[in-house]
Design a protein around this motif. Structure first.
Motif, short mmCIF file in Angstrom:
data_model
loop_
_atom_site.label_atom_id
_atom_site.label_comp_id
_atom_site.label_asym_id
_atom_site.label_seq_id
_atom_site.Cartn_x
_atom_site.Cartn_y
_atom_site.Cartn_z
N ASN A 1 0.96 -1.19 0.11
CA ASN A 1 -0.16 0.09 0.05
C ASN A 1 0.94 1.10 -0.04
N ASP A 2 0.84 2.11 -0.97
CA ASP A 2 1.77 3.07 -1.22
C ASP A 2 1.22 4.54 -0.31
N ASN B 1 -1.34 6.23 -0.99
CA ASN B 1 -1.99 7.01 -1.69
C ASN B 1 -3.48 6.44 -2.52
N ASP B 2 -4.36 6.90 -1.99
CA ASP B 2 -5.74 6.03 -2.62
C ASP B 2 -6.03 6.24 -4.08
N THR C 1 -3.84 5.70 -6.36
CA THR C 1 -3.03 4.84 -7.42
C THR C 1 -3.63 3.44 -7.00
N ASP D 1 -0.77 -0.60 -6.37
CA ASP D 1 -0.32 -1.50 -5.10
C ASP D 1 -1.46 -2.31 -4.91
CA LIG Z 1 -2.51 3.15 -3.87
#
Ligand SMILES: [Ca+2]
Ligand SMILES: [Ca+2]
Length: 152
Positions: free
Chosen positions: A88-89, A91-92, A94, A97
């Motif tokens: 999970n990066d 950032n919602d 993207t 991930d």
């Molecule tokens: Ca993401």
């Protein structure tokens, strides 16, 4: 001469033929393609952070076999930390991930066995996985991304 039953059968057959002809002659529908990034931002924003521990999607992993950060052939906290953006990066927007919201670590304590379930010391980390500082760095990086961590 047609009787009533025969006329009904012929009428049904005619309707079926017209219906089938309509289906066969229909043009295929053209669907609008949407890029995955746009699908998230424009159509269905998804909250990928757990609001509290125990919520969301947990990814259970065995540190020993997940990612080796120092090249000794054994998975460790540094390797795990480097892989956080894959999980999970943070950032919602993207979708490259996995979007997990929690990590469930199998035992990370010093132990005589490879699986670690026979714990020698609950206040230390397995030296094969790195130092306590490495573990704390992993926890801080997970927290930045909204990932909860639980320990088996
Ligand atoms: Ca993401
Ligand atoms: Ca290693």
């Amino acid at each position: 001469m047609l009787n009533k039953k025969s006329m009904v059968k012929k009428s049904i057959a005619a309707v079926c033929l017209l219906g089938c002809a309509g289906v066969l002659s229909a043009k295929p529908k053209k669907y609008k393609t949407v890029q995955p990034e746009l699908a998230v931002t424009e159509l269905a924003p998804v909250e990928r952070k757990a609001s509290k521990p125990g919520e969301g999607v947990y990814y259970s992993l065995f540190v020993r076999s997940f990612a080796d950060g120092n090249g000794d052939g054994i998975g460790d906290f540094k390797g795990l930390t480097k892989k956080l953006d894959y999980l999970n990066d943070g950032n919602d927007l993207t979708v490259s991930d996995l979007g997990i919201t929690g990590i469930w670590l199998l035992p990370i304590f010093p132990s005589q066995s490879y699986h670690g379930y026979d714990v020698d010391d609950y206040y230390a980390v397995n030296p094969d996985y790195g130092t306590m500082e490495d573990f704390e760095t992993f926890l801080a990086e997970a927290k930045k991304r909204g990932i909860s961590v639980i320990i088996d």
